[in-house]
Design a protein around this motif. Structure first.
Motif, short mmCIF file in Angstrom:
data_model
loop_
_atom_site.label_atom_id
_atom_site.label_comp_id
_atom_site.label_asym_id
_atom_site.label_seq_id
_atom_site.Cartn_x
_atom_site.Cartn_y
_atom_site.Cartn_z
N LEU A 146 -6.63 5.88 -2.06
CA LEU A 146 -5.41 6.49 -1.52
C LEU A 146 -5.57 6.82 -0.04
CD1 LEU A 146 -4.44 8.81 -4.51
CD2 LEU A 146 -3.36 6.65 -3.82
N LYS A 147 -6.78 7.16 0.38
CA LYS A 147 -7.03 7.44 1.79
C LYS A 147 -6.79 6.19 2.63
CE LYS A 147 -10.63 8.91 5.04
NZ LYS A 147 -12.06 9.27 5.20
N SER B 260 -5.01 3.59 1.71
CA SER B 260 -3.59 3.26 1.59
C SER B 260 -2.77 4.05 2.60
CB SER B 260 -3.08 3.56 0.17
OG SER B 260 -3.71 2.76 -0.79
N GLU B 261 -3.08 5.33 2.74
CA GLU B 261 -2.35 6.18 3.67
C GLU B 261 -2.52 5.70 5.11
OE1 GLU B 261 -1.78 10.92 4.70
OE2 GLU B 261 -3.66 10.24 3.80
N GLU B 262 -3.74 5.33 5.47
CA GLU B 262 -4.00 4.85 6.83
C GLU B 262 -3.23 3.56 7.12
OE1 GLU B 262 -5.84 5.99 9.54
OE2 GLU B 262 -5.73 7.84 8.37
N HIS C 115 0.51 4.43 -2.48
CA HIS C 115 0.27 5.78 -1.99
C HIS C 115 1.35 6.74 -2.45
CE1 HIS C 115 0.09 9.07 1.06
NE2 HIS C 115 -1.20 8.93 0.82
N ALA C 116 2.58 6.24 -2.60
CA ALA C 116 3.70 7.08 -3.04
C ALA C 116 3.63 7.41 -4.53
CB ALA C 116 5.03 6.40 -2.72
N CYS D 162 0.85 -1.20 0.00
CA CYS D 162 0.00 0.00 0.00
C CYS D 162 0.88 1.24 0.00
CB CYS D 162 -0.89 0.00 1.25
SG CYS D 162 -2.18 -1.26 1.25
N ARG D 163 2.01 1.17 0.67
CA ARG D 163 2.95 2.28 0.75
C ARG D 163 3.43 2.70 -0.64
NH1 ARG D 163 6.62 3.92 5.06
NH2 ARG D 163 5.57 2.36 6.33
N CYS E 245 -0.45 2.72 5.83
CA CYS E 245 1.00 2.99 5.83
C CYS E 245 1.51 3.43 7.19
CB CYS E 245 1.34 4.08 4.81
SG CYS E 245 1.18 3.62 3.10
N LYS E 246 0.62 3.77 8.09
CA LYS E 246 1.05 4.29 9.38
C LYS E 246 1.66 3.18 10.23
CE LYS E 246 -2.37 8.02 9.49
NZ LYS E 246 -3.57 8.58 10.15
#
Length: 283
Positions: A272-273, A275-277, A252-253, A248-249, A279-280
């Motif tokens: 993308l939202k 994916s960002e979550e 998102h990149a 996912c990282r 990536c945390k």
């Protein structure tokens, strides 16, 4: 709510065990879903549980309910299944293992041909950091219930010993610590673990070593596979895997990847939202 005291369920390996709602709630808590959502799902499943119901069916019920509440929590809940979707060739799983090791500070190469003392070997992942030099082999399974048995670490250890002889002859390797390793997306049998640890192999499975298996490292590093995303179709995931994208990282990149595989702009924001979550990291 019906009594579940005497209700038995069937696991993926066909073992019959009593249904334990606390185990269900603990697995849901790993998704960081709100406690009221977890309690609600657990109570609803308790009402639907029946004698002989499979853990697969219970997972499907819980996943559907969780997805209706939070797509990100549902993505975290399906991590084990997502790892099994890194196929069918298993090469995406090798890339995934390489990404984990890279984020842990190793220099990695995936799919390398190395000359051993006797024969050539295709090595899934070579990982180097400081004086550590590791030969990692990946055993991918597409379904639960398939454990990695003792034959696999036996085979990998013999290959490693052949490669190690050649590595020790390389300039600058006098003080290197060479190790072989085995990563699997399911679990090891008792014999596999006993032999692997005795032989000095680096053994990693879904839940081994304790608190440092794949599931723990994914959560800790924020390295969820893109196959965990619930708002991508199977065909879309396959297209991304074919491009060598496994995290996912990475998605998102590089948002343009979504356009490249034909996903309409209207869907990009939600994908993308999530994916960002995912990536945390938890560090």
């Amino acid at each position: 709510m019906k009594s579940t005291t005497q209700i038995n369920i069937v696991k993926y390996n066909n073992d019959v065990v009593p249904f334990d709602v606390n185990k269900l709630m603990n697995s849901l808590r790993r998704t960081n879903a709100a406690e009221n959502i977890i309690q609600d799902i657990a109570h609803k499943i308790e009402d639907q549980i029946e004698e002989g119901m499979t853990t697969k069916k219970i997972y499907q019920l819980a996943f559907k309910m969780l997805k209706g509440k939070s797509s990100v929590s549902a993505s975290k809940y399906k991590l084990k299944k997502a790892l099994m979707e890194l196929g069918p060739s298993g090469f995406p799983f090798e890339r995934f293992v390489g990404k984990i090791l890279a984020h842990e500070g190793y220099e990695t190469e995936v799919g390398v041909i190395e000359q051993g003392n006797c024969v050539q070997h295709e090595i899934d992942v070579i990982a180097q950091k400081d004086n550590q030099h590791h030969m990692i082999e990946c055993k991918y399974h597409s379904s639960q219930g398939r454990f990695c048995n003792v034959k696999t670490p036996l085979y990998i250890h013999s290959r490693f010993l052949d490669v190690e002889i050649s590595w020790k002859k390389l300039n600058g390797h006098e003080n290197k610590i060479h190790k072989g390793g085995l990563y699997t997306n399911t679990r090891f049998t008792t014999d596999a673990l006993q032999y692997g640890n005795c032989a000095g192999l680096l053994m990693t499975s879904w839940d081994y070593p304790n608190n440092n298996g794949l599931k723990d490292r994914v959560d800790r590093l924020g390295l969820h596979p893109l196959t965990a995303l619930t708002n991508l179709t199977k065909a879309e995931k396959t297209k991304l895997l074919d491009k060598g994208i496994v995290l996912c990282r990475e998605l998102h990149a590089t948002p343009s990847l979504l356009t490249e595989i034909g996903i309409h702009q209207k869907r990009h924001k939600n994908i993308l939202k999530d994916s960002e979550e995912l990536c945390k990291s938890e560090d």
